[in-house]
Design an enzyme around this catalytic site. Structure first.
Site, PDB file in Angstrom:
ATOM      1  N   TRP A 268      -2.355 -19.453 -34.348  1.00 41.60           N
ATOM      2  CA  TRP A 268      -1.141 -18.449 -34.394  1.00 41.60           C
ATOM      3  C   TRP A 268      -0.651 -17.573 -33.355  1.00 41.60           C
ATOM      4  O   TRP A 268      -0.018 -17.160 -32.999  1.00 41.60           O
ATOM      5  CB  TRP A 268      -1.175 -17.584 -35.605  1.00 41.60           C
ATOM      6  CG  TRP A 268      -1.271 -17.543 -37.289  1.00 41.60           C
ATOM      7  CD1 TRP A 268      -0.996 -19.384 -37.309  1.00 41.60           C
ATOM      8  CD2 TRP A 268      -1.025 -17.687 -38.237  1.00 41.60           C
ATOM      9  NE1 TRP A 268      -0.904 -19.108 -38.445  1.00 41.60           N
ATOM     10  CE2 TRP A 268      -1.003 -18.068 -39.067  1.00 41.60           C
ATOM     11  CE3 TRP A 268      -1.839 -16.135 -38.760  1.00 41.60           C
ATOM     12  CZ2 TRP A 268      -0.991 -17.966 -40.580  1.00 41.60           C
ATOM     13  CZ3 TRP A 268      -1.520 -15.137 -39.743  1.00 41.60           C
ATOM     14  CH2 TRP A 268      -1.716 -16.942 -40.805  1.00 41.60           C
TER      15      TRP A 268
ATOM     16  N   GLU B 292      -4.140 -21.011 -21.990  1.00 40.21           N
ATOM     17  CA  GLU B 292      -3.368 -19.613 -21.552  1.00 40.21           C
ATOM     18  C   GLU B 292      -4.797 -18.739 -21.512  1.00 40.21           C
ATOM     19  O   GLU B 292      -4.385 -17.748 -20.374  1.00 40.21           O
ATOM     20  CB  GLU B 292      -2.697 -19.452 -22.885  1.00 40.21           C
ATOM     21  CG  GLU B 292      -1.240 -20.020 -22.859  1.00 40.21           C
ATOM     22  CD  GLU B 292      -0.761 -19.790 -24.770  1.00 40.21           C
ATOM     23  OE1 GLU B 292      -0.361 -20.841 -24.799  1.00 40.21           O
ATOM     24  OE2 GLU B 292      -1.561 -19.338 -25.991  1.00 40.21           O
TER      25      GLU B 292
ATOM     26  N   SER C  73       2.260 -29.392 -28.999  1.00 37.34           N
ATOM     27  CA  SER C  73       3.745 -29.590 -29.697  1.00 37.34           C
ATOM     28  C   SER C  73       3.156 -30.749 -30.488  1.00 37.34           C
ATOM     29  O   SER C  73       4.483 -31.329 -30.585  1.00 37.34           O
ATOM     30  CB  SER C  73       4.498 -30.241 -28.191  1.00 37.34           C
ATOM     31  OG  SER C  73       5.154 -29.221 -27.950  1.00 37.34           O
TER      32      SER C  73
ATOM     33  N   GLY D  21      -0.307 -24.991 -33.052  1.00 37.00           N
ATOM     34  CA  GLY D  21       0.772 -23.758 -32.168  1.00 37.00           C
ATOM     35  C   GLY D  21       1.848 -23.407 -32.593  1.00 37.00           C
ATOM     36  O   GLY D  21       1.528 -23.308 -34.021  1.00 37.00           O
ATOM     37  N   GLY D  22       2.841 -23.474 -32.575  1.00 40.50           N
ATOM     38  CA  GLY D  22       3.938 -23.415 -33.471  1.00 40.50           C
ATOM     39  C   GLY D  22       4.385 -23.790 -34.478  1.00 40.50           C
ATOM     40  O   GLY D  22       4.770 -23.098 -35.067  1.00 40.50           O
TER      41      GLY D  22
END
Length: 241
Positions: A10, A98, A204, A225-226
């Protein structure tokens, strides 16, 4: 047989209220997946206690997004293995791109965090991957091989998950071709002493490409992720065919 793990990261998203809304939708869409397929939610630190209580008794495991190498000390903003264990954490992400890009993580600090996670009985999810510039320069194999070599010093490969996350495909909408992701993950596996380590693909991953990705023989799951922020989308990934 290698464990299949679909994990949602998240990142810095969702309050406790939003987490509850997510769970209400997500759990209702989960199908009876095979026992060898595990689902993990890696949530912000502020949601760990809340999620631990609300996931109790479910098949969904809980993960954190980082861990410090020390058990305690003057490390403002960090969190220790002892703190994570109180929430019933099973997994912890280590070395995400990140963290490496924005917060100065090095292979040496990644290695220290991996060892700390294992010391406290947590399973680390080690992230490795190359940048767009490195891929364009033909350095993918060299970069990832160096990361694996340095990050895994003295690490127990019997308690480890690795996620191949090409940096150029994270949050960009660009997905590494399934066959290419499979090739690179095969390269990673060739460097391991334990060939049964779960190796995920991340970058992705979405409901449209998950089936093709998961059909690849070397890929043992996904770090998402998203698409993990939406309950129906993430359920679709977990329920892949």
């Amino acid at each position: 047989m290698r464990q299949i793990i679909i994990a949602g990261n998240w990142k810095m998203h969702k309050t406790q209220t939003e987490s509850l809304e997510f769970l209400q939708g997500f759990l209702s869409h989960l199908e009876d997946t095979p026992e060898e397929r595990e689902t993990v939610l890696c949530v912000p630190f502020t949601c760990l206690n809340f999620m631990s209580k609300n996931l109790h008794g479910s098949r969904v495991k809980l993960g954190a997004q980082n861990i410090h190498w020390a058990d305690q000390g003057a490390f403002t903003g960090e969190i220790s293995g002892e703190m994570l264990k109180e929430f019933g954490i099973n997994y912890v992400i280590v070395g995400h791109s990140e963290r490496r890009q924005y917060f100065g993580e090095t292979d040496e600090t990644v290695n220290a965090r991996l060892l700390a996670a294992q010391k406290h009985g947590l399973t680390p999810i080690l992230c490795v991957g190359e940048s767009k510039a490195q891929r364009d320069a033909g350095e993918t194999e060299a970069v990832i091989s160096a990361q694996i070599e340095k990050d895994l010093v003295n690490v127990d490969q019997n308690n480890l998950v690795i996620a191949y996350e090409p940096i150029w495909a994270i949050g960009t909408g660009d997905t590494c071709e399934a066959a290419e992701a499979n090739r690179v993950i095969g390269l990673i596996r060739s460097q391991l002493t334990n060939k049964n380590v779960t190796i995920q693909y991340g970058g992705s991953v979405n409901p449209k490409n998950v089936d093709e990705i998961m059909a690849q023989p070397e890929i043992d799951g996904a770090l998402v992720g998203g698409a993990s922020l939406d309950p129906e989308s993430f359920a679709r990934l977990v329920n892949y065919q």
